[in-house]
Design an enzyme around this catalytic site. Structure first.
Site, PDB file in Angstrom:
ATOM      1  N   GLY A   3      -8.843  -1.055  -1.850  1.00 60.55           N
ATOM      2  CA  GLY A   3      -9.900  -0.720  -0.896  1.00 60.55           C
ATOM      3  C   GLY A   3      -9.396  -0.540   0.529  1.00 60.55           C
ATOM      4  CD  GLU A   4      -4.970  -0.156   3.840  1.00 60.83           C
ATOM      5  OE1 GLU A   4      -4.832  -0.164   5.079  1.00 60.83           O
ATOM      6  OE2 GLU A   4      -4.702  -1.129   3.113  1.00 60.83           O
ATOM      7  NE  ARG A   5     -10.365   7.352   2.647  1.00 58.73           N
ATOM      8  CZ  ARG A   5     -11.659   7.501   2.401  1.00 58.73           C
ATOM      9  NH1 ARG A   5     -12.206   6.952   1.341  1.00 58.73           N
ATOM     10  NH2 ARG A   5     -12.422   8.230   3.198  1.00 58.73           N
ATOM     11  NE  ARG A   6     -13.632   0.725  -1.104  1.00 55.86           N
ATOM     12  CZ  ARG A   6     -13.405  -0.014  -2.193  1.00 55.86           C
ATOM     13  NH1 ARG A   6     -14.217  -1.001  -2.502  1.00 55.86           N
ATOM     14  NH2 ARG A   6     -12.376   0.243  -2.958  1.00 55.86           N
ATOM     15  CG  ASN A  49      -4.083   4.986  -3.159  1.00 55.95           C
ATOM     16  OD1 ASN A  49      -4.841   5.506  -2.365  1.00 55.95           O
ATOM     17  ND2 ASN A  49      -3.698   3.724  -3.055  1.00 55.95           N
ATOM     18  CD  GLN A  95      -2.533   1.732   0.371  1.00 57.94           C
ATOM     19  OE1 GLN A  95      -2.366   2.825  -0.168  1.00 57.94           O
ATOM     20  NE2 GLN A  95      -3.478   0.886  -0.014  1.00 57.94           N
ATOM     21  CG  LEU A 147     -23.139   1.225   0.423  1.00 60.13           C
ATOM     22  CD1 LEU A 147     -23.648   2.596   0.002  1.00 60.13           C
ATOM     23  CD2 LEU A 147     -24.297   0.278   0.705  1.00 60.13           C
ATOM     24  CD  GLN A 148     -16.279   0.707  -4.907  1.00 60.49           C
ATOM     25  OE1 GLN A 148     -16.439   1.801  -4.373  1.00 60.49           O
ATOM     26  NE2 GLN A 148     -15.463   0.518  -5.928  1.00 60.49           N
TER      27      GLN A 148
END
Length: 274
Positions: free
Chosen positions: A69-72, A104, A29, A52-53
């Protein structure tokens, strides 16, 4: 844009749900700094409406390794979510880093130092050339080279750049100063005086110009000055063009690392032995 073959590999596939605790962070990351307020807001949204994603993962032994999808994932953990939707894809290691980086970059979520670090990681981990890296992330070769040069700045300046206290344009101008002391002093001036990039370029140029050449510089013809500036813009580096009698002269082209030298050679279409 993400190369179509990679984009297809990352987005096709069935969505399934797996325990959040079974998902490991992506070791490649590139983003090191996360906006805490935005992360909390996303966590609250997930707590109210769920994820949702789906994130994209790959199988890694008995666990799953995050690709995109690190933030999710962080927000889901913060919200206390037990399971989340994922797409499991058989992505190679090099593509795991590439996807994390390009995702990113497209969202403009990375600061210049994070981008440079990711570039260096790709080159070091997978033996890529700057040309191969540029094609991989859909960037110009010169852009990749200039971003990598930022890593040669002192740690204090890299921190300012990562924190948004200096712009990338400021940092590139600082690279033309020969010593760490001069670079740090100018970085402090930029912050105190709120100097523009153009002002910094002017000041650094004056500091690096030898005193004995000042008279020569002022006596340059408009045509020579135009050519000097045109070459400098084309090569994205500092050049000096000196005209002598009889139509002779000297052209000096500066470079700041082996990689920067290779960039200049490529721009000038000079074949080198490999």
């Amino acid at each position: 844009m993400i190369p179509q073959t990679i984009k297809k590999a990352a987005t096709e596939g069935q969505v399934t749900h797996i325990p959040v605790e079974e998902i490991s962070a992506n070791p490649y990351q590139p983003r090191k700094r996360f906006d805490e307020e935005k992360l909390k807001a996303l966590s609250e949204s997930i707590r109210n409406d769920g994820v949702l994603q789906p994130v994209v993962v790959r199988k890694n032994g008995m666990r799953y390794e995050l690709i995109m999808g690190e933030r999710r994932l962080q927000a889901a953990r913060l919200a206390g979510v037990q399971q989340m939707p994922v797409v499991v894809k058989p992505v190679e290691e090099v593509d795991a880093l590439r996807l994390a980086l390009v995702e990113n970059l497209q969202r403009e979520d990375l600061n210049p130092i994070e981008v440079a670090g990711a570039y260096r990681s790709l080159i070091a981990s997978f033996g890529l050339s700057q040309n191969e890296l540029a094609r991989m992330v859909a960037r110009d070769r010169s852009s990749v080279a200039n971003t990598l040069r930022l890593l040669s700045l002192p740690e204090e300046i890299r921190s300012m750049l990562a924190e948004g206290k200096l712009s990338e344009g400021h940092a590139r101008a600082l690279l033309s100063l020969p010593t760490k002391t001069e670079q740090l002093a100018m970085a402090e001036r930029i912050q105190k005086k709120n100097l523009t990039v153009r002002q910094v370029e002017t000041e650094t140029g004056e500091r690096r110009r030898p005193k004995h050449s000042a008279k020569i510089e002022t006596e340059k013809s408009p045509h020579i000055s135009f050519l000097e500036n045109a070459i400098a813009r084309h090569l994205s580096t500092r050049v000096r063009l000196e005209e002598k009698r009889g139509g002779k002269g000297k052209l000096t082209i500066e470079f700041y690392s082996h990689e920067d030298f290779e960039r200049l050679v490529e721009l000038m279409h000079i074949p080198l032995p490999r």
